[in-house]
Design an enzyme around this catalytic site. Structure first.
Site, PDB file in Angstrom:
ATOM      1  N   GLY A 317       2.178  14.435 -27.584  1.00 24.80           N
ATOM      2  CA  GLY A 317       1.147  14.045 -27.352  1.00 24.80           C
ATOM      3  C   GLY A 317      -0.533  14.067 -27.868  1.00 24.80           C
ATOM      4  N   GLU A 318      -1.226  13.685 -27.102  1.00 25.97           N
ATOM      5  CA  GLU A 318      -3.157  14.465 -28.666  1.00 25.97           C
ATOM      6  C   GLU A 318      -2.882  12.861 -29.900  1.00 25.97           C
ATOM      7  OE1 GLU A 318      -2.926  18.556 -29.696  1.00 25.97           O
ATOM      8  OE2 GLU A 318      -2.406  18.936 -27.339  1.00 25.97           O
ATOM      9  N   GLY A 319      -1.492  12.214 -30.158  1.00 30.72           N
ATOM     10  CA  GLY A 319      -1.812  11.950 -31.502  1.00 30.72           C
ATOM     11  C   GLY A 319      -1.842  12.549 -32.421  1.00 30.72           C
TER      12      GLY A 319
END
Lengths: 351, 351
Positions: A317-319
């Site tokens: 995740g997180e981008g």
């Protein structure tokens, strides 16, 4: 709700599509030999409405929020990790911080509802609805008004950001649970197919998570409309992100979707305005169980599945996936703009 | 031949591997959540012999040559396209030119045996063995001495280039035929499984190509040793590239392999010195039939298949896939160097 009435126009422009395809077909390469880069160039050209697309001032926004359901032990990590990682994003030590630096992506972190208050900082937007959602196993994660406010926040955030590309990121301990519940409810898939290891549960942990989520899903049996489901299951970061997706789509920005959680926000947005997925580039297929299933529902039309660019077993995740795939979008545009044609380069065609 | 005696040492360094893995495992992310980027970071760390790898002055070298067998109609394009594309590379209009500019890769084009003479230019190296190989359906594509010279040229080219990373590219009408023949001969796979559409043959064209290649394979039934097979089937660009791979491996450079043709050069090099593949990063799985099969033989050990980073249906060659995957290598190193650890960032571990 106002937001349900949002109209995102269809991108269909057969004349532009034909000009883009013609241009791609006359570049100095065998027909179709750049594979999915060609489809990507065509899509970006259509989103930006030009044969000479340039991605400008790309914005990577990490939406963060906490989940009341985390208290039920659905994650391998404690909720405190959400604010700790927000600090890490801002300090430059997280994966997404490193990748944003590498690719010149402007990184913004949004506190959509982190349990602990984070000190004001450059690149931090505080759009906190509440310090974490309520426990969705005993009531809705948020009220309808909170849900509406979060969506409005997401729209306003994008309105204030420059550029023509939005990369989605998120952080929130417990948010694979919310995404799994949204997937199950909005698509009708069996819950067990929608639930995975998240940050790294073992087999017993996944079983426990499934059991809790089954209860939550049953508890909110009436929450079938997209926004009702979103309010029931959370989280604030997903709702804010859904608003950002709607606004970015309305503004014809290219939306680079990360993994399972950001795809859940797109799923909600798509149910409100189906044409949003025409603006979405799916950066990667997550290692999280359920993402492949979700992608099937997020294609540019109801008939097509979405195809992710990368398949590297990422599940952070997180981008991070959006950032890793970003250079491929830049390449697609550069190839469209800068490659010579057979004619201009004096190269012979097929014999 | 001197080249057959080349020793490429095994990269095995359990202490460094353990330190690298420990470092990856303590970064602020769930264990293993960066998927194959983590294996990539580990590999690059081992190749460069450091826990803080930095890829420096990456060199993308496009090896070009013509094939006598092209006269037998095995390609959709005429041989003239080879020199025309060399001009296009140098003029900056080819896909690989665009991608090299995007990623700051130094681009060098090598005339290893293009049929037509190309005017001297900056970034062009003339290492022409002959103006195209001989027709391999009536004799060997090249003599043993020519093969040895091409390999020596490839080694000298790498010796003269700076940096610690070599990206492989190639151009040569007819060279999927040579690569298919090398694959069939060196691995024993059925020829029909090794032959694909190349630059875009239709079904009848592929059948014709298969028929010709079957003849060629039978004609050179005695050419079973790697260098004998290479001399029999060609081409000059593959032989020069094989030499470059051997030298880059000996110097512990990271080798970024492109698609089917450059993998064939690696296959030859591997048969001469098995440890070369430990230094190879396979950038993508080509749309060319046969590449997936070839990758099975190119893993870091005989037990493991090679896994490509991208799978985008590319089938252009030129080094385009290597250039597209390049940012992933840069990311892997940056993540290893720059990400915070749980301890340094004050982030809690699993509950």
């Amino acid at each position: 709700m106002v937001t349900t009435k949002m109209q995102i126009p269809d991108l269909t422009d057969p004349a532009l599509a034909q000009r883009l395809q013609h241009k791609l077909d006359h570049k100095t390469k065998p027909l179709g030999s750049l594979g999915r880069l060609e489809a990507l160039a065509l899509q970006i050209g259509l989103v930006l409405g030009t044969e000479m697309p340039v991605l400008e001032q790309p914005q990577l926004v990490v939406f963060a929020g906490d989940h009341g359901l985390a208290a039920r032990g659905v994650s391998a990590y404690p909720s405190d990790v959400t604010w700790q990682m927000v600090e890490n994003f801002l300090a430059g030590g997280a994966a997404v911080s490193v990748l944003a630096r590498q690719h010149g992506l402007a990184l913004t972190v949004v506190d959509c509802g982190v349990a602990r208050d984070v000190a004001p900082r450059e690149r931090l937007l505080v759009r906190k609805i509440a310090p974490g959602t309520a426990d969705s196993s005993t009531g809705p994660a948020m009220s309808a008004a909170q849900c509406e406010q979060a969506i409005a926040n997401g729209r306003a955030i994008v309105q204030a950001l420059p550029g023509n590309a939005l990369l989605l990121g998120e952080m929130g301990i417990g948010n694979t649970s919310a995404a799994s519940l949204l997937l199950a409810r909005l698509t009708g898939h069996e819950l067990s197919e929608c639930v995975g290891a998240g940050t790294g549960l073992d087999k017993a942990g996944i079983e426990r998570k499934r059991k809790v989520l089954r209860e939550v899903l049953a508890f909110h049996a009436q929450a079938v409309a997209p926004l009702e489901a979103l309010a029931a299951f959370g989280g604030f970061e997903i709702a804010t992100m859904a608003g950002a997706v709607l606004e970015a789509a309305a503004q014809r920005r290219v939306i680079v979707v990360d993994g399972f959680i950001s795809s859940a926000a797109v799923l909600v947005a798509q149910r409100l305005a189906p044409a949003v997925t025409q603006r979405c580039v799916f950066s990667h297929r997550s290692g999280e169980c359920g993402h492949a299933l979700m992608l099937r529902h997020l294609g540019p039309t109801a008939q097509e599945p979405a195809r992710a660019l990368l398949d590297l077993g990422l599940r952070l995740g997180e981008g991070s996936g959006a950032a890793l795939a970003w250079p491929l979008l830049v390449s697609a545009c550069a190839l469209l703009r800068e490659m010579a044609s057979f004619e201009s380069a004096g190269v012979s065609g097929p014999a």
